[in-house]
Scaffold this motif. Structure first.
Motif, mmCIF file in Angstrom:
data_model
loop_
_atom_site.group_PDB
_atom_site.id
_atom_site.type_symbol
_atom_site.label_atom_id
_atom_site.label_comp_id
_atom_site.label_asym_id
_atom_site.label_seq_id
_atom_site.Cartn_x
_atom_site.Cartn_y
_atom_site.Cartn_z
ATOM 1 N N GLY A 1 0.926 -1.104 0.065
ATOM 2 C CA GLY A 1 -0.007 0.192 0.355
ATOM 3 C C GLY A 1 0.572 1.178 -0.139
ATOM 4 N N VAL A 2 0.942 2.478 -0.507
ATOM 5 C CA VAL A 2 1.367 3.577 -0.749
ATOM 6 C C VAL A 2 -0.269 4.800 -0.844
ATOM 7 N N GLU A 3 0.233 5.263 0.265
ATOM 8 C CA GLU A 3 -1.156 6.746 0.679
ATOM 9 C C GLU A 3 -0.091 8.348 0.504
ATOM 10 N N VAL A 4 -0.452 9.007 0.104
ATOM 11 C CA VAL A 4 0.234 10.278 -0.005
ATOM 12 C C VAL A 4 -1.352 11.329 0.084
ATOM 13 N N THR A 5 -0.699 12.014 1.569
ATOM 14 C CA THR A 5 -1.904 12.740 2.625
ATOM 15 C C THR A 5 -1.235 14.398 2.281
#
Length: 518
Positions: free
Chosen positions: A447-451
């Motif tokens: 999983g890759v998340e950008v906030t």
């Protein structure tokens, strides 16, 4: 004994004959061997035989062939002096129609007290029985529809969670009611869990339940936080015919090790620790949906790997003869005993139901039980903060490349780096910083998340041929196994996941660390 003999026992001549002839119920008398000795006008209307045709005949003329033994048994009981009240059976009319009748029989005694005959009063209940059959059929149809609506929400196994569910429709009254439960794959390793209860019973409550469950699932998949989801459901519920609903929604994020919960007047959620200790989640109870006027509150709580959440409806714990608090304490102690020795969730669910509802044949309310376990946390999680500037895009790529090499997932590098670049570029160009890049992996997926700190969420669209922008999310949608967005307290998170196969793992770290552009 004839009717003339009985008439003579009355205080007025002919009184008995006038009484029985004017009766709306069929009355006949018969000897103990079944010969008819009296037949009134109502019997003629019911069966079609005149007194001249009936008297002297055997009573078997009006008994269906399959009930000959029953009639013999009734006469034997009369001979023993037994009075038989409101016995329901079938009889055959002269035109072949089979009638449902209610019959009362009693022995007739001679002057010396010996039983010499039997008297029968019969009432045609065919119309009533037909109505009861139609009503039973209608209730069965409604129950089937309501049950089908409820079973559409059966908890299915989804990545990152194990679940066992039990739903027992009520066996009393109108049957199936408005209980529902749902387990939702929210993507990026997150799991949504619903349990709710619509006030009322029958098809109306089940239909409202189906509407609410569909709306709740759609709102959860749209990424609404639990409190916003409850607020929307509350407004939705006010326009429904059954406007009083309790429910609880949990959004579990095992990768972060936390769960966010919001309750609308529902019973407490119980958390079972890996060592089998049980406690209530400290969640504000809130007010039921449809009441309005008071905002619902959500809380964020830690969620350890190996814990199990227990959700249920009032049918499991409420009884007319027991205090609800005592029942909840019983449930807590029961769960501790069960999870100390249970082999798996399915056996645990069966044991809990058997202990709390030993008489599973009769229960006045629907019973719903949902056990959801989060057996393992992600194998690895890492994150880094980035400024909202162009240099952050290659910096984010370097961070991700290094982590993939460290985790032995270099086979995913090309696609993962490309998609991460798209998300970081969108954050730099269209959002406010700082930017947070978070990556994690489990046995099943990466999983890759950008906030970032801008509220509007991006959406995939078809770009015009003259546009330079608008293709990044289409690329993410095409190459990622799943992607989505969700709001945060100060902005939004855009994420994608990629499935991990055995072939993807264990690649040479040196290959991943080789120089690459950006």
């Amino acid at each position: 004994m004839s009717v003339e003999r009985l008439r003579d026992t009355g205080s007025q001549p002919g009184f008995f004959r006038e009484l029985v002839e004017s009766s709306q119920d069929a009355i006949l008398m018969k000897t103990l061997d079944g010969q008819i000795t009296f037949w009134n006008a109502a019997a003629q209307r019911m069966y079609g035989y005149t007194p001249e045709e009936a008297v002297g005949s055997h009573v078997g003329v009006i008994v269906p062939p399959d009930l000959k033994d029953e009639e013999a048994g009734l006469l034997a009981r009369i001979a023993r002096g037994v009075r038989i009240e409101h016995y329901e059976t079938r009889r055959t009319a002269g035109d072949g129609r089979v009638l449902d009748i209610d019959v009362t029989l009693w022995p007739i005694r001679d002057h010396d007290g010996s039983i010499t005959a039997a008297c029968s009063i019969m009432r045609d209940i065919t119309a009533r029985k037909r109505g009861e059959a139609e009503l039973t059929k209608l209730h069965a149809q409604q129950r089937q529809v309501a049950l089908a609506l409820n079973l559409m929400g059966n908890a299915k196994q989804i990545p990152g969670a194990l679940a066992a569910s039990r739903y027992l429709p009520s066996t009393q009254g109108q049957g199936v009611g408005g209980d529902w439960f749902d387990l939702i794959d929210l993507g990026a390793g997150r799991v949504g869990v619903f349990v709710g209860d619509v006030m009322g019973r029958g098809l109306d409550a089940a239909v409202v339940m189906g509407q609410l469950r569909s709306a709740a699932r759609a709102l959860a998949l749209a990424g609404l936080p639990p409190c916003d989801l409850m607020r929307t459901l509350d407004a939705f519920t006010r326009d429904l015919p059954e406007p009083f609903v309790t429910c609880v929604y949990l959004e579990a994020d095992p990768a972060q090790g936390e769960v966010t919960v919001c309750s609308a007047g529902h019973l407490p959620v119980l958390l079972i620790e890996p060592d089998a200790t049980v406690r209530e989640l400290p969640v504000p109870t809130g007010i039921p949906l449809g009441v309005g006027g008071v905002p619902h509150q959500q809380v964020r709580l830690p969620l350890r790997a190996g814990t199990t959440l227990t959700l249920y409806t009032d049918g499991l714990v409420e009884t007319s003869s027991s205090d609800i608090d005592l029942r909840l304490k019983l449930v807590t102690s029961m769960l501790e005993d069960v999870f100390a020795t249970a082999a798996d969730l399915e056996s645990a669910a069966d044991r809990v139901l058997h202990a709390l509802l030993p008489d599973t044949e009769t229960y006045a309310d629907d019973v719903t039980l949902l056990l959801v376990s989060f057996p393992t946390a992600p194998l690895d999680t890492a994150e880094t903060g980035l400024a909202c500037e162009t240099a952050s895009i290659p910096a984010g790529r370097r961070f991700l490349r290094a982590k993939l090499a460290e985790w032995g997932l270099t086979a995913l590098s090309d696609t993962a780096l490309l998609l991460a670049s798209e998300l970081l570029t969108n954050a730099y160009r269209h959002a406010r910083g700082p930017i947070d890049l978070r990556v994690w992996h489990s046995v099943r997926e990466l999983g890759v998340e950008v906030t970032d700190h801008t509220t509007p969420r991006p959406r995939a669209r078809l770009a015009e041929s003259t546009e330079e922008d608008g293709r990044g999310l289409l690329l993410v949608e095409a190459l990622a196994d799943a992607w989505g967005t969700r709001p945060t307290t100060s902005g939004k998170t855009v994420w994608f996941t990629m499935l991990v196969t055995s072939a993807d793992q264990g690649a040479s770290p040196a290959a991943a660390l080789a120089p690459a552009p950006g």
